[in-house]
Design a protein around this motif. Structure first.
Motif, PDB file in Angstrom:
ATOM      1  N   THR A  22       2.618 -11.979   8.900  1.00 31.16           N
ATOM      2  CA  THR A  22       3.849 -12.538   9.452  1.00 31.16           C
ATOM      3  C   THR A  22       4.339 -11.635  10.570  1.00 31.16           C
ATOM      4  OG1 THR A  22       5.718 -11.544   8.245  1.00 31.16           O
ATOM      5  CG2 THR A  22       4.497 -13.284   7.117  1.00 31.16           C
ATOM      6  N   GLU A  23       5.336 -12.086  11.270  1.00 23.10           N
ATOM      7  CA  GLU A  23       5.959 -11.273  12.311  1.00 23.10           C
ATOM      8  C   GLU A  23       7.380 -10.887  11.931  1.00 23.10           C
ATOM      9  OE1 GLU A  23       5.562 -12.975  16.212  1.00 23.10           O
ATOM     10  OE2 GLU A  23       3.383 -12.764  16.182  1.00 23.10           O
ATOM     11  N   ALA A  24       7.722 -11.045  10.665  1.00 25.24           N
ATOM     12  CA  ALA A  24       9.073 -10.752  10.180  1.00 25.24           C
ATOM     13  C   ALA A  24       9.067  -9.448   9.380  1.00 25.24           C
ATOM     14  CB  ALA A  24       9.574 -11.890   9.314  1.00 25.24           C
ATOM     15  N   PRO A  25       9.623  -8.372   9.942  1.00 23.87           N
ATOM     16  CA  PRO A  25       9.586  -7.066   9.271  1.00 23.87           C
ATOM     17  C   PRO A  25      10.201  -7.027   7.876  1.00 23.87           C
ATOM     18  CG  PRO A  25      10.195  -6.792  11.568  1.00 23.87           C
ATOM     19  CD  PRO A  25      10.195  -8.277  11.284  1.00 23.87           C
ATOM     20  N   ASP A  26      11.081  -7.973   7.552  1.00 28.17           N
ATOM     21  CA  ASP A  26      11.692  -7.976   6.224  1.00 28.17           C
ATOM     22  C   ASP A  26      10.848  -8.715   5.189  1.00 28.17           C
ATOM     23  OD1 ASP A  26      12.158 -10.437   7.481  1.00 28.17           O
ATOM     24  OD2 ASP A  26      14.017 -10.781   6.377  1.00 28.17           O
ATOM     25  N   HIS A  27       9.755  -9.312   5.594  1.00 28.94           N
ATOM     26  CA  HIS A  27       8.905 -10.087   4.690  1.00 28.94           C
ATOM     27  C   HIS A  27       8.048  -9.148   3.826  1.00 28.94           C
ATOM     28  CE1 HIS A  27       5.678 -12.701   3.336  1.00 28.94           C
ATOM     29  NE2 HIS A  27       6.564 -13.679   3.469  1.00 28.94           N
ATOM     30  N   PRO A  28       7.853  -9.466   2.547  1.00 29.14           N
ATOM     31  CA  PRO A  28       7.033  -8.624   1.669  1.00 29.14           C
ATOM     32  C   PRO A  28       5.603  -8.396   2.183  1.00 29.14           C
ATOM     33  CG  PRO A  28       8.242 -10.225   0.369  1.00 29.14           C
ATOM     34  CD  PRO A  28       8.480 -10.580   1.805  1.00 29.14           C
ATOM     35  N   GLY A  29       4.995  -9.407   2.790  1.00 24.57           N
ATOM     36  CA  GLY A  29       3.647  -9.249   3.331  1.00 24.57           C
ATOM     37  C   GLY A  29       3.602  -8.251   4.469  1.00 24.57           C
ATOM     38  N   TYR A  30       4.625  -8.267   5.283  1.00 22.86           N
ATOM     39  CA  TYR A  30       4.741  -7.322   6.395  1.00 22.86           C
ATOM     40  C   TYR A  30       4.850  -5.905   5.845  1.00 22.86           C
ATOM     41  CZ  TYR A  30       6.331  -5.931  11.111  1.00 22.86           C
ATOM     42  OH  TYR A  30       6.444  -5.387  12.357  1.00 22.86           O
ATOM     43  N   LYS A  31       5.680  -5.750   4.810  1.00 23.92           N
ATOM     44  CA  LYS A  31       5.878  -4.436   4.189  1.00 23.92           C
ATOM     45  C   LYS A  31       4.611  -3.939   3.502  1.00 23.92           C
ATOM     46  CE  LYS A  31      10.821  -5.164   3.639  1.00 23.92           C
ATOM     47  NZ  LYS A  31      11.921  -5.401   2.702  1.00 23.92           N
ATOM     48  N   LYS A  32       3.841  -4.849   2.911  1.00 25.97           N
ATOM     49  CA  LYS A  32       2.577  -4.452   2.283  1.00 25.97           C
ATOM     50  C   LYS A  32       1.576  -3.982   3.339  1.00 25.97           C
ATOM     51  CE  LYS A  32       2.766  -7.109  -1.954  1.00 25.97           C
ATOM     52  NZ  LYS A  32       2.188  -8.195  -2.744  1.00 25.97           N
ATOM     53  N   ALA A  33       1.553  -4.647   4.482  1.00 25.45           N
ATOM     54  CA  ALA A  33       0.663  -4.207   5.560  1.00 25.45           C
ATOM     55  C   ALA A  33       1.026  -2.793   5.995  1.00 25.45           C
ATOM     56  CB  ALA A  33       0.720  -5.175   6.738  1.00 25.45           C
ATOM     57  N   ALA A  34       2.328  -2.475   6.013  1.00 27.15           N
ATOM     58  CA  ALA A  34       2.772  -1.116   6.352  1.00 27.15           C
ATOM     59  C   ALA A  34       2.265  -0.121   5.314  1.00 27.15           C
ATOM     60  CB  ALA A  34       4.293  -1.054   6.450  1.00 27.15           C
ATOM     61  N   LEU A  35       2.420  -0.467   4.043  1.00 27.21           N
ATOM     62  CA  LEU A  35       1.972   0.414   2.969  1.00 27.21           C
ATOM     63  C   LEU A  35       0.463   0.631   3.033  1.00 27.21           C
ATOM     64  CD1 LEU A  35       2.336   1.976   0.310  1.00 27.21           C
ATOM     65  CD2 LEU A  35       2.108  -0.226  -0.876  1.00 27.21           C
ATOM     66  N   TYR A  36      -0.293  -0.448   3.138  1.00 23.63           N
ATOM     67  CA  TYR A  36      -1.751  -0.331   3.174  1.00 23.63           C
ATOM     68  C   TYR A  36      -2.214   0.435   4.408  1.00 23.63           C
ATOM     69  CZ  TYR A  36      -1.536  -3.935  -0.468  1.00 23.63           C
ATOM     70  OH  TYR A  36      -1.260  -4.645  -1.607  1.00 23.63           O
ATOM     71  N   SER A  37      -1.537   0.238   5.524  1.00 24.01           N
ATOM     72  CA  SER A  37      -1.894   0.970   6.743  1.00 24.01           C
ATOM     73  C   SER A  37      -1.625   2.462   6.578  1.00 24.01           C
ATOM     74  CB  SER A  37      -1.145   0.398   7.944  1.00 24.01           C
ATOM     75  OG  SER A  37      -1.630  -0.903   8.227  1.00 24.01           O
ATOM     76  N   SER A  38      -0.552   2.813   5.883  1.00 24.20           N
ATOM     77  CA  SER A  38      -0.284   4.240   5.649  1.00 24.20           C
ATOM     78  C   SER A  38      -1.358   4.849   4.754  1.00 24.20           C
ATOM     79  CB  SER A  38       1.111   4.445   5.056  1.00 24.20           C
ATOM     80  OG  SER A  38       1.176   3.994   3.726  1.00 24.20           O
ATOM     81  N   ILE A  39      -1.885   4.084   3.826  1.00 25.36           N
ATOM     82  CA  ILE A  39      -2.982   4.565   2.981  1.00 25.36           C
ATOM     83  C   ILE A  39      -4.246   4.762   3.817  1.00 25.36           C
ATOM     84  CG2 ILE A  39      -4.527   3.937   1.073  1.00 25.36           C
ATOM     85  CD1 ILE A  39      -2.029   2.502  -0.187  1.00 25.36           C
ATOM     86  N   ILE A  40      -4.523   3.818   4.697  1.00 29.78           N
ATOM     87  CA  ILE A  40      -5.686   3.931   5.584  1.00 29.78           C
ATOM     88  C   ILE A  40      -5.563   5.191   6.442  1.00 29.78           C
ATOM     89  CG2 ILE A  40      -6.878   2.882   7.559  1.00 29.78           C
ATOM     90  CD1 ILE A  40      -6.084   0.124   6.295  1.00 29.78           C
ATOM     91  N   LYS A  41      -4.374   5.439   6.971  1.00 34.93           N
ATOM     92  CA  LYS A  41      -4.142   6.628   7.797  1.00 34.93           C
ATOM     93  C   LYS A  41      -4.362   7.907   6.973  1.00 34.93           C
ATOM     94  CE  LYS A  41      -0.666   8.699  10.811  1.00 34.93           C
ATOM     95  NZ  LYS A  41       0.673   8.498  11.399  1.00 34.93           N
ATOM     96  N   LYS A  42      -3.860   7.909   5.757  1.00 36.55           N
ATOM     97  CA  LYS A  42      -4.026   9.067   4.875  1.00 36.55           C
ATOM     98  C   LYS A  42      -5.510   9.323   4.597  1.00 36.55           C
ATOM     99  CE  LYS A  42      -2.780  10.783   0.309  1.00 36.55           C
ATOM    100  NZ  LYS A  42      -2.187  10.477  -0.972  1.00 36.55           N
ATOM    101  N   VAL A  43      -6.260   8.269   4.318  1.00 30.34           N
ATOM    102  CA  VAL A  43      -7.700   8.408   4.076  1.00 30.34           C
ATOM    103  C   VAL A  43      -8.390   8.971   5.315  1.00 30.34           C
ATOM    104  CG1 VAL A  43      -9.854   7.115   3.676  1.00 30.34           C
ATOM    105  CG2 VAL A  43      -7.824   6.641   2.279  1.00 30.34           C
TER     106      VAL A  43
END
Length: 142
Positions: A22-43
């Motif tokens: 989605t393109e809506a920062p308040d959407h749960p899917g958007y927030k999950k993409a942020a979380l998963y991306s932070s994990i990818i960065k950490k790895v």
């Protein structure tokens, strides 16, 4: 997977963060993409491989330029997908025109990227390849 690639190949390994759902920062899917991306960065940092910040770049653009982003996508809503398919395959619209009809900046239907979104990936990869990536492991490209 990164460990296996590092031990079984001589390939340069680069991890790319996710595009927002989605393109809506308040959407749960958007927030999950942020979380998963932070994990990818950490790895990437832990494994000493390069990281390309697609999510971060898209997030910046969407927050600055798209304040009226659609937020009605619930993960199972397919009407925009079907609308996109109709406009593209039946009405002959380009994917970018479909994006405009659906009022998106980087996507066509809450999931799939339009040309602008896809070019962001291409630009990150191009920038990485143009730099001396073999001499700069674990580099975070901006």
């Amino acid at each position: 997977m990164v460990d296996r690639l590092k031990t079984e190949t001589e390939a340069t390994i680069v991890l790319l963060s996710l595009a927002p759902t989605t393109e809506a920062p308040d959407h749960p899917g958007y927030k999950k993409a942020a979380l998963y991306s932070s994990i990818i960065k950490k790895v990437a940092l832990e494994k000493n491989v390069s990281y390309l910040p697609l999510y971060e770049k898209m997030d910046t653009i969407l927050r600055q330029q798209n304040p009226a982003a659609q937020s009605d996508f619930d993960g199972y809503e397919r009407s925009l997908l079907y609308k996109a398919i109709f406009y593209h395959h039946v009405a002959g619209y380009s994917w970018d025109e479909v994006s405009t009809v659906n009022e998106f900046m980087l996507q066509t239907d809450n999931i799939h990227l339009n040309r602008r979104g896809a070019m962001m990936i291409a630009d990150l990869i191009d920038e990485f390849l143009r730099n001396d990536y073999s001499q700069k492991p674990a580099k975070i490209v901006h």
